[in-house]
Each structure stands twice: as structure tokens, then as C-alpha cells.
Design a protein around this motif. Structure first.
Motif, PDB file in Angstrom:
ATOM      1  N   GLY A  11       0.813  -1.214   0.000  1.00 33.28           N
ATOM      2  CA  GLY A  11       0.000   0.000   0.000  1.00 33.28           C
ATOM      3  C   GLY A  11       0.846   1.263   0.000  1.00 33.28           C
ATOM      4  N   THR A  12       0.163   2.384  -0.044  1.00 36.32           N
ATOM      5  CA  THR A  12       0.844   3.683  -0.121  1.00 36.32           C
ATOM      6  C   THR A  12       1.792   3.870   1.063  1.00 36.32           C
ATOM      7  N   ILE A  13       1.309   3.650   2.272  1.00 35.92           N
ATOM      8  CA  ILE A  13       2.171   3.825   3.452  1.00 35.92           C
ATOM      9  C   ILE A  13       2.997   2.562   3.684  1.00 35.92           C
ATOM     10  N   GLY A  14       2.379   1.393   3.494  1.00 37.39           N
ATOM     11  CA  GLY A  14       3.076   0.121   3.754  1.00 37.39           C
ATOM     12  C   GLY A  14       4.325  -0.058   2.910  1.00 37.39           C
ATOM     13  N   LYS A  15       4.245   0.372   1.650  1.00 37.06           N
ATOM     14  CA  LYS A  15       5.407   0.277   0.756  1.00 37.06           C
ATOM     15  C   LYS A  15       6.568   1.092   1.321  1.00 37.06           C
ATOM     16  N   ALA A  16       6.237   2.274   1.821  1.00 37.13           N
ATOM     17  CA  ALA A  16       7.275   3.158   2.373  1.00 37.13           C
ATOM     18  C   ALA A  16       7.839   2.579   3.675  1.00 37.13           C
ATOM     19  N   VAL A  17       6.983   1.961   4.487  1.00 36.34           N
ATOM     20  CA  VAL A  17       7.458   1.325   5.729  1.00 36.34           C
ATOM     21  C   VAL A  17       8.399   0.169   5.376  1.00 36.34           C
ATOM     22  N   ASN A  18       7.992  -0.634   4.405  1.00 32.65           N
ATOM     23  CA  ASN A  18       8.811  -1.754   3.945  1.00 32.65           C
ATOM     24  C   ASN A  18      10.186  -1.245   3.495  1.00 32.65           C
ATOM     25  N   GLN A  19      10.169  -0.174   2.703  1.00 25.87           N
ATOM     26  CA  GLN A  19      11.424   0.396   2.195  1.00 25.87           C
ATOM     27  C   GLN A  19      12.327   0.872   3.340  1.00 25.87           C
ATOM     28  N   GLN A  20      11.724   1.575   4.299  1.00 29.11           N
ATOM     29  CA  GLN A  20      12.500   2.096   5.443  1.00 29.11           C
ATOM     30  C   GLN A  20      13.133   0.960   6.248  1.00 29.11           C
ATOM     31  N   ILE A  29       9.243  -9.576   6.054  1.00 31.92           N
ATOM     32  CA  ILE A  29       8.242 -10.455   5.445  1.00 31.92           C
ATOM     33  C   ILE A  29       7.073  -9.542   5.091  1.00 31.92           C
ATOM     34  N   ALA A  30       6.928  -9.270   3.793  1.00 30.77           N
ATOM     35  CA  ALA A  30       5.924  -8.315   3.323  1.00 30.77           C
ATOM     36  C   ALA A  30       4.674  -9.078   2.923  1.00 30.77           C
ATOM     37  N   THR A  31       3.541  -8.667   3.457  1.00 31.13           N
ATOM     38  CA  THR A  31       2.322  -9.426   3.177  1.00 31.13           C
ATOM     39  C   THR A  31       1.108  -8.522   2.994  1.00 31.13           C
ATOM     40  N   SER A  32       0.104  -9.092   2.323  1.00 31.41           N
ATOM     41  CA  SER A  32      -1.210  -8.458   2.152  1.00 31.41           C
ATOM     42  C   SER A  32      -2.104  -9.553   1.555  1.00 31.41           C
ATOM     43  N   ARG A 149       6.480  -4.167  23.260  1.00 34.27           N
ATOM     44  CA  ARG A 149       5.814  -2.862  23.228  1.00 34.27           C
ATOM     45  C   ARG A 149       4.759  -2.828  22.127  1.00 34.27           C
ATOM     46  N   ILE A 150       3.813  -1.920  22.308  1.00 30.82           N
ATOM     47  CA  ILE A 150       2.778  -1.718  21.271  1.00 30.82           C
ATOM     48  C   ILE A 150       2.448  -0.237  21.143  1.00 30.82           C
ATOM     49  N   LEU A 151       2.300   0.208  19.904  1.00 29.20           N
ATOM     50  CA  LEU A 151       1.957   1.608  19.609  1.00 29.20           C
ATOM     51  C   LEU A 151       0.900   1.628  18.499  1.00 29.20           C
ATOM     52  N   VAL A 152       0.214   2.751  18.384  1.00 30.07           N
ATOM     53  CA  VAL A 152      -0.617   2.982  17.193  1.00 30.07           C
ATOM     54  C   VAL A 152      -0.148   4.285  16.563  1.00 30.07           C
ATOM     55  N   VAL A 153       0.117   4.239  15.274  1.00 33.73           N
ATOM     56  CA  VAL A 153       0.463   5.463  14.548  1.00 33.73           C
ATOM     57  C   VAL A 153      -0.816   6.016  13.931  1.00 33.73           C
ATOM     58  N   HIS A 154      -1.023   7.311  14.110  1.00 35.81           N
ATOM     59  CA  HIS A 154      -2.176   7.991  13.491  1.00 35.81           C
ATOM     60  C   HIS A 154      -1.664   8.839  12.324  1.00 35.81           C
ATOM     61  N   PRO A 155      -1.591   8.280  11.129  1.00 35.66           N
ATOM     62  CA  PRO A 155      -1.091   9.093  10.011  1.00 35.66           C
ATOM     63  C   PRO A 155      -2.065  10.207   9.648  1.00 35.66           C
ATOM     64  N   PRO A 156      -1.521  11.327   9.166  1.00 36.36           N
ATOM     65  CA  PRO A 156      -2.380  12.328   8.514  1.00 36.36           C
ATOM     66  C   PRO A 156      -2.600  11.875   7.073  1.00 36.36           C
ATOM     67  N   PHE A 157      -3.395  12.622   6.309  1.00 33.06           N
ATOM     68  CA  PHE A 157      -3.471  12.330   4.875  1.00 33.06           C
ATOM     69  C   PHE A 157      -2.076  12.486   4.291  1.00 33.06           C
ATOM     70  N   VAL A 158      -1.594  11.464   3.612  1.00 33.78           N
ATOM     71  CA  VAL A 158      -0.276  11.594   3.003  1.00 33.78           C
ATOM     72  C   VAL A 158      -0.432  12.202   1.607  1.00 33.78           C
ATOM     73  N   LYS A 159       0.668  12.765   1.150  1.00 30.02           N
ATOM     74  CA  LYS A 159       0.650  13.499  -0.131  1.00 30.02           C
ATOM     75  C   LYS A 159       0.094  12.634  -1.271  1.00 30.02           C
ATOM     76  N   GLU A 160       0.568  11.409  -1.343  1.00 27.95           N
ATOM     77  CA  GLU A 160       0.184  10.539  -2.451  1.00 27.95           C
ATOM     78  C   GLU A 160      -1.331  10.294  -2.453  1.00 27.95           C
ATOM     79  N   THR A 161      -1.899  10.080  -1.266  1.00 28.32           N
ATOM     80  CA  THR A 161      -3.340   9.806  -1.168  1.00 28.32           C
ATOM     81  C   THR A 161      -4.144  11.066  -1.472  1.00 28.32           C
ATOM     82  N   ALA A 162      -3.697  12.203  -0.928  1.00 34.36           N
ATOM     83  CA  ALA A 162      -4.405  13.461  -1.173  1.00 34.36           C
ATOM     84  C   ALA A 162      -4.414  13.753  -2.675  1.00 34.36           C
ATOM     85  N   GLN A 163      -3.265  13.539  -3.321  1.00 33.35           N
ATOM     86  CA  GLN A 163      -3.191  13.800  -4.769  1.00 33.35           C
ATOM     87  C   GLN A 163      -4.120  12.860  -5.531  1.00 33.35           C
TER      88      GLN A 163
END
Ligand SMILES: NC(=O)c1ccc[n+]([C@@H]2O[C@H](COP(=O)([O-])OP(=O)(O)OC[C@H]3O[C@@H](n4cnc5c(N)ncnc54)[C@H](OP(=O)(O)O)[C@@H]3O)[C@@H](O)[C@H]2O)c1
Length: 199
Positions: A11-20, A29-32, A149-163
Motif C-alpha cells: 500500500g501507499t504507506i506500507g510500501k514506504a514502511v517496507n522500504q525504510q 516479510i511483506a504481506t497483504s 511494546r505496542i503503539l498505534v500510529v495515526h497518520p495524517p493524509f499523506v501526499k500521495e493519497t491526497a493527490q
């Protein structure tokens, strides 16, 4: 080598997380649903099957899950259940299995979204689910052992999705910037918290 599972990795964010994570030297291990290995967070059998052979995992990041846009008075039962069954219960069911595969000091990061705290009209289903995820991680953190540990990230609208939605994207961060927040979350010591990217 540290091992990470990224769910929603195409996905839009998942791809970037995978890359990082890959750049940081993680074995990812990338899945969907449509990936190999496959995983559908809305299907408990699929979750069981995916995690059956997973152990000693350092990180599980879920960047998948749907919820419905729409005016509250028009939302159907089906639309309300999308948020509950996909983004909320899907990620909770991931946690149930991921915790068994997670190493001591390992981390799980779920995905909510900015509407948890800054809703727009027609976002009740999304806001409700994102806020529920925040309550869930706060409480679950109190039960985790051996530094997990456990966290939740609350993303804002990312540029790619807004566009892609034809919105003004000038104030939106690119997905890669949001992905860095997930990685910082894994590297840090915080637990039971919501991570905001635009604050
Ligand atoms: N993009 C944004 O601006 C933004 C802002 C705030 C919050 N969020 C949240 O961030 C998450 C990801 O958003 P995104 O924009 O990156 O989504 P996206 O581009 O639509 O990608 C979704 C990813 O999740 C996978 N997926 C979807 N349903 C799944 C399921 N049931 N089980 C397993 N994988 C599934 C998709 O692959 P398959 O189709 O192969 O399953 C894909 O890899 C969502 O929960 C969204 O609400 C996004």
C-alpha cells in the motif's frame, strides 16, 4: 538480522514502511491479501495460517484495514461493520497471534489515523475505530511482558493519497515521512501510546 512482518506492505504507506525497514537492515516479510505469503486481516483462518510458522519476530507493523466514509445518518449496518470488522477487529486479531511470535523487546505497531482526534464531517466510522485502537494499545501495553511494546500510529493524509483524491496536498507529508514515524516507534522505548506524525 532483525525480522519484521509488514502487513499491507504493497500500500501507499506500507510500501514506504517496507522500504525504510529494508534500508535499516531488517529482513522484512511483506504481506497483504494479494501477496505471497498472503494474509487477510479480516479472516481469522488466514491470520492463523500466516503466523503458524512465525517466531522470533522483532517487529509486526500493520498498515492495512478499512473503514467507511459517509454521513452518520446514511451509514448502513454494512458500512459501519467495515470499520469494526476490518480496521479494528482485523488489527486486534493480528495482535492476538503476533504477540505469540514476538521476541522479548519486540514491537507491534498498528495504524489508526488523524481522524481519531481531528475528525472531519462524515468520518464517524473511521474516527470511532481509530480512537478505539488507541484505547486498545494503551490497555494492552499494561499486560505485555519482557519489554514487548505496542503503539498505534495515526497518520495524517499523506501526499500521495491526497493527490490521488484530487485534494490540496500542499500540507500533507509524503508517505516516506510517515513511514519514518513507524521506524522511530520501533527504535524507541515508548509503549501504549498514539504516535502523531503532524505534531
Ligand atoms: N493514506 C493515507 O493518507 C492515510 C491516512 C490516515 C490513515 N491511513 C490508514 O493507513 C492504512 C493504510 O492506508 P494506505 O493509504 O497505505 O492504503 P492502501 O494504499 O489502500 O493500501 C492498503 C494495503 O493494505 C492491504 N490490505 C487491504 N486490506 C487488507 C486486508 N484485509 N488484509 C491484509 N491486507 C490488506 C493492501 O493490499 P491487498 O489489496 O493485496 O490486500 C495494501 O497493501 C489504512 O488503515 C488507512 O486507513 C491512511
Amino acid at each position: 538480522m532483525k525480522k519484521a512482518v509488514v502487513i499491507g506492505a504493497t500500500g501507499t504507506i506500507g510500501k514506504a514502511v517496507n522500504q525504510q525497514l529494508t534500508e535499516k537492515g531488517y529482513d522484512v516479510i511483506a504481506t497483504s491479501r494479494k501477496s505471497n505469503p498472503t494474509l487477510d486481516i479480516e479472516n481469522k483462518e488466514s491470520i492463523d495460517k500466516f503466523f503458524a510458522d512465525k517466531k522470533d519476530v522483532d517487529a509486526v507493523i500493520c498498515v492495512a484495514g478499512d473503514a467507511s466514509f459517509g454521513a452518520f445518518s446514511n451509514l448502513t449496518d454494512e458500512q459501519i461493520n467495515v470499520g469494526i470488522n476490518s480496521k479494528l477487529m482485523g488489527q486486534i486479531n493480528i495482535c492476538r497471534k503476533a504477540l505469540k511470535a514476538l521476541k522479548p523487546n519486540g514491537g507491534i505497531i498498528l495504524t489508526g489515523g488523524i481522524f481519531a482526534h481531528k475528525p472531519w464531517p462524515e468520518t464517524t466510522n473511521i474516527a470511532m475505530v481509530n480512537a478505539a485502537l488507541e484505547g486498545f494499545v494503551k490497555a494492552l501495553a499494561l499486560e505485555l511482558t519482557e519489554g514487548r511494546r505496542i503503539l498505534v500510529v495515526h497518520p495524517p493524509f499523506v501526499k500521495e493519497t491526497a493527490q490521488a483524491m484530487g485534494m490540496d496536498s500542499s500540507n500533507c507529508p509524503p508517505a516516506i515521512e510517515v513511514a519514518r514515524a513507524y521506524v522511530r516507534g520501533l527504535d524507541g522505548k515508548e509503549t501504549g501510546k498514539a504516535v502523531y506524525v503532524d505534531e
